[in-house]
Design an enzyme around this catalytic site. Sequence first.
Site, mmCIF file in Angstrom:
data_model
loop_
_atom_site.group_PDB
_atom_site.id
_atom_site.type_symbol
_atom_site.label_atom_id
_atom_site.label_comp_id
_atom_site.label_asym_id
_atom_site.label_seq_id
_atom_site.Cartn_x
_atom_site.Cartn_y
_atom_site.Cartn_z
ATOM 1 N N ASP A 28 31.773 72.262 44.663
ATOM 2 C CA ASP A 28 33.170 72.617 44.418
ATOM 3 C C ASP A 28 33.262 73.728 43.380
ATOM 4 O OD1 ASP A 28 35.892 72.474 44.690
ATOM 5 O OD2 ASP A 28 36.138 70.628 43.529
ATOM 6 N N GLY A 29 34.331 74.514 43.481
ATOM 7 C CA GLY A 29 34.607 75.518 42.443
ATOM 8 C C GLY A 29 34.344 76.955 42.859
ATOM 9 N N ARG A 32 37.561 79.041 42.166
ATOM 10 C CA ARG A 32 37.783 79.310 40.743
ATOM 11 C C ARG A 32 36.776 80.325 40.190
ATOM 12 N NH1 ARG A 32 37.989 73.170 39.470
ATOM 13 N NH2 ARG A 32 37.504 73.163 41.690
ATOM 14 N N HIS A 45 32.622 81.824 47.856
ATOM 15 C CA HIS A 45 31.863 81.075 48.871
ATOM 16 C C HIS A 45 30.501 81.749 49.114
ATOM 17 C CE1 HIS A 45 35.239 78.543 49.478
ATOM 18 N NE2 HIS A 45 35.994 79.442 50.079
ATOM 19 N N THR A 74 36.948 67.658 56.941
ATOM 20 C CA THR A 74 38.015 67.726 57.960
ATOM 21 C C THR A 74 39.295 68.267 57.306
ATOM 22 O OG1 THR A 74 38.346 65.369 57.555
ATOM 23 C CG2 THR A 74 37.224 65.937 59.578
ATOM 24 N N TRP A 77 40.179 72.165 57.173
ATOM 25 C CA TRP A 77 40.839 72.904 58.265
ATOM 26 C C TRP A 77 42.260 73.305 57.868
ATOM 27 C CZ3 TRP A 77 37.782 74.834 61.721
ATOM 28 C CH2 TRP A 77 36.653 74.129 62.162
ATOM 29 N N LEU A 139 11.698 68.502 53.352
ATOM 30 C CA LEU A 139 13.090 68.122 53.074
ATOM 31 C C LEU A 139 13.943 68.108 54.346
ATOM 32 C CD1 LEU A 139 15.398 67.884 50.764
ATOM 33 C CD2 LEU A 139 15.731 70.313 51.205
ATOM 34 N N GLU A 215 24.066 56.945 41.850
ATOM 35 C CA GLU A 215 24.371 57.422 40.501
ATOM 36 C C GLU A 215 25.197 58.703 40.667
ATOM 37 O OE1 GLU A 215 23.537 55.961 37.603
ATOM 38 O OE2 GLU A 215 22.599 54.332 38.721
#
Length: 260
Positions: A28-29, A32, A45, A74, A77, A139, A215
Amino acid sequence: MQTFKKNSLLKRYRLKSSLPKHVAIIMDGNGRWAKKRHLPRIAGHRAGAHSIRELVRLAGELGIEALTLYAFSTENWKRPPHEVRLLMQLLKQYLRNEVKELLENNVRLQTIGRRQDLPLEIQKELEKSIQATAHCTGLTLVLALSYSGRADLTNAVKKIAADVKKGKLNPASVTEKTITDALSTSHLPEVDFLIRTSGEMRISNFLLWELAYSEFFITKTLWPDFKTKDFILALKDFQGRQRRFGGVTNIIGSFTSWAR
Ligand code: FPP
């Protein structure tokens, strides 16, 4: 070779070998980050995609088994069509550019979420990348795309109800494992660590069942700024926690750092 690399990284970053098996991240962010620099949101992004690249490589080298990234919910959108279009373009670019890097790092790509909601060209690109990396044994990188935790649970309930209707399952035999096995994440290790960037204190419909005993690490750092040193700090914090799963132990011994 892999073990040698892993051990030298553990030593370099002073990490113990007890790393989480499955890390999930709410990235997130981005918006900003861009706003602070007077840039369009898409620049945030794009910078966020660079963080993904760096952390996927590191998580793989450290021998973490699975990394699940909340790339598009979702609810996303509902963003302006222009931003959604640019995010889809960025995803396409990422897939095109990154397959080589994923292969080099032995990373297997997978997705969870309603892939059928995505533009057809993205679906095709995803299918190509998933097929190309299917044999990789390091991974597992899981992109949550058009994902909703509630929708995934709803699907699980539908599957279970269908099995009951067919007489394959007795309702009295439904256990927590029945539900875990019906989720899109059933093949992955338990999510033991959740990271959320940008300081928001919510889980935003992400992995609702799977996060039961995870956690949490919430940092104010914005996703495009979240790089190797931040991931290492988060892992150190994880290693300082005493996981009790509702039971009792004496020592906490943690240096929990909420909202750094
Ligand atoms: C939230 O930032 C982030 C997302 C909508 C998803 C994450 C997307 C990326 C990291 C882009 C690249 C992804 C891939 C898989 C190539 P926000 O826009 O909500 O930030 P804000 O809350 O500051 O506005």
